[in-house]
Design a protein around this motif. Sequence first.
Motif, PDB file in Angstrom:
ATOM      1  N   HIS A 155     -29.809 -50.233   7.034  1.00  0.00           N
ATOM      2  CA  HIS A 155     -30.892 -50.857   6.272  1.00  0.00           C
ATOM      3  C   HIS A 155     -30.650 -52.347   6.034  1.00  0.00           C
ATOM      4  CE1 HIS A 155     -27.848 -50.055   3.274  1.00  0.00           C
ATOM      5  NE2 HIS A 155     -28.406 -50.979   2.534  1.00  0.00           N
ATOM      6  N   PHE A 156     -29.449 -52.814   6.309  1.00  0.00           N
ATOM      7  CA  PHE A 156     -29.099 -54.207   6.043  1.00  0.00           C
ATOM      8  C   PHE A 156     -29.442 -55.039   7.276  1.00  0.00           C
ATOM      9  CE2 PHE A 156     -26.350 -57.884   5.470  1.00  0.00           C
ATOM     10  CZ  PHE A 156     -26.561 -58.154   4.128  1.00  0.00           C
ATOM     11  N   ASP A 157     -30.620 -55.637   7.259  1.00  0.00           N
ATOM     12  CA  ASP A 157     -31.061 -56.416   8.412  1.00  0.00           C
ATOM     13  C   ASP A 157     -31.334 -57.854   8.007  1.00  0.00           C
ATOM     14  OD1 ASP A 157     -33.423 -56.289   6.984  1.00  0.00           O
ATOM     15  OD2 ASP A 157     -34.387 -54.890   8.364  1.00  0.00           O
ATOM     16  N   SER A 158     -31.913 -58.624   8.906  1.00  0.00           N
ATOM     17  CA  SER A 158     -32.158 -60.039   8.632  1.00  0.00           C
ATOM     18  C   SER A 158     -33.137 -60.248   7.477  1.00  0.00           C
ATOM     19  CB  SER A 158     -32.642 -60.758   9.887  1.00  0.00           C
ATOM     20  OG  SER A 158     -33.804 -60.151  10.377  1.00  0.00           O
ATOM     21  N   LYS A 159     -34.061 -59.308   7.254  1.00  0.00           N
ATOM     22  CA  LYS A 159     -35.001 -59.433   6.124  1.00  0.00           C
ATOM     23  C   LYS A 159     -34.247 -59.335   4.796  1.00  0.00           C
ATOM     24  CE  LYS A 159     -38.906 -57.485   8.584  1.00  0.00           C
ATOM     25  NZ  LYS A 159     -39.795 -56.332   8.715  1.00  0.00           N
ATOM     26  N   VAL A 160     -33.322 -58.407   4.711  1.00  0.00           N
ATOM     27  CA  VAL A 160     -32.519 -58.254   3.492  1.00  0.00           C
ATOM     28  C   VAL A 160     -31.673 -59.498   3.277  1.00  0.00           C
ATOM     29  CG1 VAL A 160     -30.683 -56.924   2.375  1.00  0.00           C
ATOM     30  CG2 VAL A 160     -32.487 -55.746   3.648  1.00  0.00           C
ATOM     31  N   PHE A 161     -31.056 -59.981   4.349  1.00  0.00           N
ATOM     32  CA  PHE A 161     -30.235 -61.177   4.222  1.00  0.00           C
ATOM     33  C   PHE A 161     -31.073 -62.372   3.790  1.00  0.00           C
ATOM     34  CE2 PHE A 161     -28.277 -65.043   5.821  1.00  0.00           C
ATOM     35  CZ  PHE A 161     -27.091 -64.982   5.130  1.00  0.00           C
ATOM     36  N   PHE A 162     -32.267 -62.528   4.356  1.00  0.00           N
ATOM     37  CA  PHE A 162     -33.144 -63.633   3.982  1.00  0.00           C
ATOM     38  C   PHE A 162     -33.494 -63.550   2.494  1.00  0.00           C
ATOM     39  CE2 PHE A 162     -37.380 -65.646   3.703  1.00  0.00           C
ATOM     40  CZ  PHE A 162     -36.998 -66.935   4.062  1.00  0.00           C
ATOM     41  N   ARG A 163     -33.736 -62.349   2.011  1.00  0.00           N
ATOM     42  CA  ARG A 163     -34.025 -62.160   0.577  1.00  0.00           C
ATOM     43  C   ARG A 163     -32.832 -62.585  -0.272  1.00  0.00           C
ATOM     44  NH1 ARG A 163     -34.572 -56.381  -0.476  1.00  0.00           N
ATOM     45  NH2 ARG A 163     -32.845 -56.450  -1.918  1.00  0.00           N
ATOM     46  N   LEU A 164     -31.629 -62.208   0.151  1.00  0.00           N
ATOM     47  CA  LEU A 164     -30.419 -62.624  -0.560  1.00  0.00           C
ATOM     48  C   LEU A 164     -30.276 -64.143  -0.557  1.00  0.00           C
ATOM     49  CD1 LEU A 164     -27.708 -60.131   0.707  1.00  0.00           C
ATOM     50  CD2 LEU A 164     -28.619 -60.305  -1.602  1.00  0.00           C
ATOM     51  N   TYR A 165     -30.488 -64.732   0.593  1.00  0.00           N
ATOM     52  CA  TYR A 165     -30.345 -66.177   0.715  1.00  0.00           C
ATOM     53  C   TYR A 165     -31.364 -66.912  -0.156  1.00  0.00           C
ATOM     54  CZ  TYR A 165     -29.871 -70.768   2.789  1.00  0.00           C
ATOM     55  OH  TYR A 165     -29.676 -72.110   2.974  1.00  0.00           O
ATOM     56  N   GLN A 166     -32.616 -66.441  -0.168  1.00  0.00           N
ATOM     57  CA  GLN A 166     -33.636 -67.055  -1.024  1.00  0.00           C
ATOM     58  C   GLN A 166     -33.231 -66.988  -2.491  1.00  0.00           C
ATOM     59  OE1 GLN A 166     -37.184 -64.866   0.218  1.00  0.00           O
ATOM     60  NE2 GLN A 166     -38.072 -66.822   0.828  1.00  0.00           N
ATOM     61  N   THR A 167     -32.677 -65.858  -2.891  1.00  0.00           N
ATOM     62  CA  THR A 167     -32.246 -65.681  -4.280  1.00  0.00           C
ATOM     63  C   THR A 167     -31.142 -66.668  -4.627  1.00  0.00           C
ATOM     64  OG1 THR A 167     -32.823 -63.346  -4.151  1.00  0.00           O
ATOM     65  CG2 THR A 167     -31.373 -64.000  -5.941  1.00  0.00           C
ATOM     66  N   VAL A 168     -30.177 -66.837  -3.736  1.00  0.00           N
ATOM     67  CA  VAL A 168     -29.078 -67.773  -3.969  1.00  0.00           C
ATOM     68  C   VAL A 168     -29.614 -69.210  -4.050  1.00  0.00           C
ATOM     69  CG1 VAL A 168     -26.997 -68.744  -2.911  1.00  0.00           C
ATOM     70  CG2 VAL A 168     -27.302 -66.274  -2.990  1.00  0.00           C
ATOM     71  N   LEU A 169     -30.582 -69.535  -3.207  1.00  0.00           N
ATOM     72  CA  LEU A 169     -31.170 -70.884  -3.239  1.00  0.00           C
ATOM     73  C   LEU A 169     -31.943 -71.148  -4.529  1.00  0.00           C
ATOM     74  CD1 LEU A 169     -32.465 -71.511   0.387  1.00  0.00           C
ATOM     75  CD2 LEU A 169     -30.460 -72.477  -0.733  1.00  0.00           C
ATOM     76  N   LYS A 170     -32.609 -70.125  -5.038  1.00  0.00           N
ATOM     77  CA  LYS A 170     -33.395 -70.294  -6.267  1.00  0.00           C
ATOM     78  C   LYS A 170     -32.550 -70.751  -7.440  1.00  0.00           C
ATOM     79  CE  LYS A 170     -36.974 -66.932  -5.243  1.00  0.00           C
ATOM     80  NZ  LYS A 170     -37.466 -65.572  -5.524  1.00  0.00           N
ATOM     81  N   VAL A 171     -31.299 -70.333  -7.468  1.00  0.00           N
ATOM     82  CA  VAL A 171     -30.419 -70.734  -8.575  1.00  0.00           C
ATOM     83  C   VAL A 171     -29.653 -72.004  -8.227  1.00  0.00           C
ATOM     84  CG1 VAL A 171     -30.209 -68.408  -9.500  1.00  0.00           C
ATOM     85  CG2 VAL A 171     -28.523 -69.225  -7.835  1.00  0.00           C
ATOM     86  N   LYS A 172     -30.084 -72.682  -7.168  1.00  0.00           N
ATOM     87  CA  LYS A 172     -29.539 -73.978  -6.746  1.00  0.00           C
ATOM     88  C   LYS A 172     -28.033 -73.934  -6.464  1.00  0.00           C
ATOM     89  CE  LYS A 172     -33.077 -76.727  -9.112  1.00  0.00           C
ATOM     90  NZ  LYS A 172     -34.144 -76.123  -8.529  1.00  0.00           N
ATOM     91  N   MET A 173     -27.618 -72.862  -5.812  1.00  0.00           N
ATOM     92  CA  MET A 173     -26.220 -72.757  -5.405  1.00  0.00           C
ATOM     93  C   MET A 173     -26.048 -73.505  -4.085  1.00  0.00           C
ATOM     94  SD  MET A 173     -23.860 -69.415  -5.148  1.00  0.00           S
ATOM     95  CE  MET A 173     -24.209 -69.138  -6.859  1.00  0.00           C
ATOM     96  N   ASP A 174     -24.963 -74.238  -3.952  1.00  0.00           N
ATOM     97  CA  ASP A 174     -24.686 -75.010  -2.747  1.00  0.00           C
ATOM     98  C   ASP A 174     -24.096 -74.092  -1.683  1.00  0.00           C
ATOM     99  OD1 ASP A 174     -24.180 -77.009  -0.922  1.00  0.00           O
ATOM    100  OD2 ASP A 174     -22.364 -77.709  -1.920  1.00  0.00           O
ATOM    101  N   VAL A 175     -24.890 -73.772  -0.686  1.00  0.00           N
ATOM    102  CA  VAL A 175     -24.442 -72.926   0.416  1.00  0.00           C
ATOM    103  C   VAL A 175     -24.212 -73.830   1.616  1.00  0.00           C
ATOM    104  CG1 VAL A 175     -25.042 -71.015   1.948  1.00  0.00           C
ATOM    105  CG2 VAL A 175     -25.726 -70.955  -0.453  1.00  0.00           C
ATOM    106  N   LYS A 176     -22.990 -73.861   2.100  1.00  0.00           N
ATOM    107  CA  LYS A 176     -22.617 -74.755   3.198  1.00  0.00           C
ATOM    108  C   LYS A 176     -23.093 -74.205   4.543  1.00  0.00           C
ATOM    109  CE  LYS A 176     -20.107 -78.238   4.738  1.00  0.00           C
ATOM    110  NZ  LYS A 176     -20.432 -79.600   4.492  1.00  0.00           N
ATOM    111  N   MET A 177     -23.070 -72.889   4.701  1.00  0.00           N
ATOM    112  CA  MET A 177     -23.409 -72.286   5.970  1.00  0.00           C
ATOM    113  C   MET A 177     -23.884 -70.858   5.743  1.00  0.00           C
ATOM    114  SD  MET A 177     -22.056 -69.868   8.276  1.00  0.00           S
ATOM    115  CE  MET A 177     -20.488 -69.587   7.533  1.00  0.00           C
ATOM    116  N   ILE A 178     -24.828 -70.414   6.565  1.00  0.00           N
ATOM    117  CA  ILE A 178     -25.251 -69.012   6.560  1.00  0.00           C
ATOM    118  C   ILE A 178     -25.257 -68.514   7.997  1.00  0.00           C
ATOM    119  CG2 ILE A 178     -26.676 -69.211   4.496  1.00  0.00           C
ATOM    120  CD1 ILE A 178     -29.120 -69.156   6.406  1.00  0.00           C
ATOM    121  N   SER A 179     -25.057 -67.238   8.155  1.00  0.00           N
ATOM    122  CA  SER A 179     -25.149 -66.619   9.467  1.00  0.00           C
ATOM    123  C   SER A 179     -25.542 -65.167   9.276  1.00  0.00           C
ATOM    124  CB  SER A 179     -23.807 -66.684  10.196  1.00  0.00           C
ATOM    125  OG  SER A 179     -23.885 -65.909  11.373  1.00  0.00           O
ATOM    126  N   SER A 180     -26.568 -64.764  10.001  1.00  0.00           N
ATOM    127  CA  SER A 180     -26.933 -63.351   9.959  1.00  0.00           C
ATOM    128  C   SER A 180     -27.116 -62.801  11.362  1.00  0.00           C
ATOM    129  CB  SER A 180     -28.215 -63.147   9.142  1.00  0.00           C
ATOM    130  OG  SER A 180     -29.295 -63.798   9.780  1.00  0.00           O
TER     131      SER A 180
END
Length: 136
Positions: free
Chosen positions: A81-106
Motif C-alpha cells: 500500500h506504500f506507493d508514490s501517492k502515500v509518499f507524496f502525501r507525507l512529503y506535502q505534510t512535511v513541507l506544510k510545517v516548513k521543515m527543510d528537506v534537502k532531498m527526497i526519493s521515492s
Amino acid sequence: IKIKNRNEKRMEWFFKAIEELLKNGVRVKLMFISQTNTSMMVEAENAKKCIGLLEKVEGNLIEKIEYENEFSLIAAIGGNHFDSKVFFRLYQTVLKVKMDVKMISSVSLPNISFLLVKREDVKRCLQIMHRELFEN
C-alpha cells in the motif's frame, strides 16, 4: 558529499571511484546521479577519507566537492500500500510545517522512500510522518 562534473566519461570514472572507496572500507549508503552532479551519503567519520580517495582516482573529473555534515537520512519502508501517492502525501505534510528537506526519493526501490533532513529535525519529521500515516 556532492561532486560536480560535466564530462561524458564521468560514469567510467565514477565506477572506478566507487571501487576505490569500497577497497578502502568507505561504505556509500546512498547515491544520486544527475547530468551535472553526483551526490553520495557516507558516514560522517568517513567523509574526509572519502574526499581524499575521490581526489586521487585516476582521470579525476571532479570540478568541485561540497561536504555537509548536518543531515540524516530517513527511510520510510512500507508494504504494497506504500506507493508514490502515500509518499507524496507525507512529503506535502512535511513541507506544510516548513521543515527543510534537502532531498527526497521515492523511485529508487519499490515501497521505500527517503528524506534527507537536518539532524535537529529528525524527531519532529518522524512524528509528523507517523501522525500522517497512522493517526489520520
